[in-house]
Design a protein around this motif. Structure first.
Motif, PDB file in Angstrom:
ATOM      1  N   ALA A  11       8.776 -41.592  16.760  1.00  0.00           N
ATOM      2  CA  ALA A  11       7.332 -41.412  16.906  1.00  0.00           C
ATOM      3  C   ALA A  11       6.777 -42.243  18.049  1.00  0.00           C
ATOM      4  N   VAL A  33       5.955 -45.708  11.469  1.00  0.00           N
ATOM      5  CA  VAL A  33       5.214 -44.517  11.052  1.00  0.00           C
ATOM      6  C   VAL A  33       5.721 -44.054   9.700  1.00  0.00           C
ATOM      7  N   PRO A  36       4.316 -38.852  10.245  1.00  0.00           N
ATOM      8  CA  PRO A  36       3.946 -38.474  11.609  1.00  0.00           C
ATOM      9  C   PRO A  36       3.206 -37.143  11.660  1.00  0.00           C
ATOM     10  N   ASP A 434      -0.915 -40.087  12.925  1.00  0.00           N
ATOM     11  CA  ASP A 434       0.225 -40.794  12.343  1.00  0.00           C
ATOM     12  C   ASP A 434      -0.291 -41.822  11.353  1.00  0.00           C
TER      13      ASP A 434
END
Length: 441
Positions: A11, A33, A36, A434
């Protein structure tokens, strides 16, 4: 399942085009994250399990006119287990809160299917899955419906509903250790035409329970309000008569906490144009509210935008955001209540934004008295930011939680005085977001 580290690296490389920051600071510290590129409908909320290992998060996601409630369990090395608590359903989910009863996470929220079809709900993770516990009739009146946890491990949740004549009823139900909820008990029935604007509860160390709320004689151009309270009588298993805390003002974000057994402090924002300009407080002792009102903020800021009052084990902390008129800057301040002296400390400056407005203040305190606060910045640079008190109770320099990518909607909880869980979200392409978590030790 991909590891937490792999998810985070992917991410961060995709969104930042570089190397991730602060992957691992210690075996139980991480930044990454959790979810995401989700269609986020509400900021994530975080709770720290007393097992010292598990971080729980919850948030809502949307799909056209439907919303779903989602939770995630993150272990001590950052591995994520994502779960659906309530599947997509028509309407809007609000007032989401996550609490820990021992090692069991309990979620509470309101579901607005339409203005006349509202329920208050609770679910807990027991065994291998989430289990719905209540879905009680509610109304749209009141803001930020929140549960409070009693020392025994029971919970109390207060909300509004309407009676057959259209008058508001403020009621509360208690959750037993087995996950069952009591029949809602009546706290207050409003007079015809009266509206309830906000309510809150707090528990003391002996299991005492106090509710506070503000009501006004109708809707419109901010009519004068009355701030009231009621104490739960364990012997009678009923709420007592309403007592007037204050009257004739606007009570923005009124809240209550307990600095000692059978003692309470109420705090609220008050003011007029261009906005709230004073943070006021009263103390409840020997069965009555003090006649005198104390000003906590001391007038350092022209306008006060937010206020948070929190406590644990009789450690009471108050935080607020202040801004000047006509300038895109702001300050985050805090004060602590001394039960022995019966007074608030002088305000401490815990954060300042030379460019942009502080927003989304969240404040928590752990059993030993360490406090932690998080906030983000609107129309400015950076964020979210974290600050905490040291062993002497003094606030330190604020830390930017993710130096590479700005985020908003933060939340915070403490495993201990030196172990903190935080969450927030950051925008990504396509109007998605996110959900991010960071644990610091």
């Amino acid at each position: 399942m991909r590891s937490f580290l792999a998810l985070f690296v992917a991410a961060m490389l995709a969104s930042c085009g570089g190397e991730p920051a602060d992957i691992t600071e210690s075996p139980t510290a991480f930044l990454g994250v959790v979810a995401p590129s989700v269609s986020l409908a509400s900021p994530p909320r975080v709770a720290a399990s007393p097992d010292g290992n598990t971080t729980w998060l919850a948030w809502t996601e949307s799909d056209n006119a439907q919303q779903a409630l989602v939770a995630a369990r993150v272990n001590s090395v950052g591995v994520v287990d994502r779960m659906t608590v309530a599947p997509l359903a028509a309407g809007v989910l609000r007032d989401l809160q996550i609490s820990m009863i021992g090692t069991t996470p309990v979620l509470t929220w309101r579901h607005f299917r339409d203005p006349n079809d509202v329920t208050v709900n609770a679910a807990s993770f027991r065994g291998l899955d989430w289990q719905m516990e209540i879905a009680a009739v509610a109304s749209a009146q009141g803001a930020d419906v929140r549960a409070v946890t009693l020392p025994s491990g029971r919970m109390s949740l207060a909300w509004t509903r309407l009676d057959g004549a259209g008058r508001f009823e403020l009621v509360a139900a208690r959750r037993g250790l087995d996950g069952s909820w009591s029949t809602p008990a009546l706290i207050r029935t409003g007079a015809a035409g009266t509206v309830l604007l906000r309510s809150a509860q707090s528990s003391d160390g002996a299991g005492g329970l106090m509710a506070i709320w503000s009501e006004a004689p109708g809707v419109g151009a901010a009519p004068p309000e009355t701030l009231l309270s009621s104490q739960f009588d364990e012997t009678l298993d009923a709420w007592g008569a309403a007592l007037t805390v204050d009257a004739g003002q606007h009570y923005g974000e009124a809240a209550i906490s307990s600095p000692a057994d059978a003692q309470w402090v109420a705090a609220w924002l008050s003011g007029g144009a261009p906005g709230n300009n004073a943070l006021l407080s009263k103390r409840f002792t020997t069965g009555a509210w003090s006649p005198a009102t104390t000003r906590v903020d001391l007038g350092q800021d022209a306008v006060l935008n937010e206020m948070v009052l929190t406590s644990r084990n009789h450690h009471v902390h108050l935080g607020w955001i202040g801004v000047p008129v006509g300038a895109a800057t702001g300050s985050v301040r805090s004060a602590a209540f001394d039960a022995t002296a019966g007074a608030w400390s002088a305000p401490s400056l815990i954060g300042a934004t030379p460019r942009g407005f502080p927003v989304g203040l969240r404040l928590r305190v752990e059993h030993g008295g360490t406090a932690a606060a998080v906030w983000s910045v609107a129309q400015g640079d950076g964020g979210p930011f974290l600050n905490k008190t040291d062993a002497a109770g003094a606030w330190q320099a604020a830390l930017q939680l993710d130096p590479q990518t700005a985020g908003v909607g933060p939340d915070v909880e403490l495993f201990s005085s030196s172990d903190i869980a935080t969450t927030w979200y950051r925008s990504v392409a396509g109007g998605l977001a996110d959900v991010v978590v960071r644990r610091l030790r």
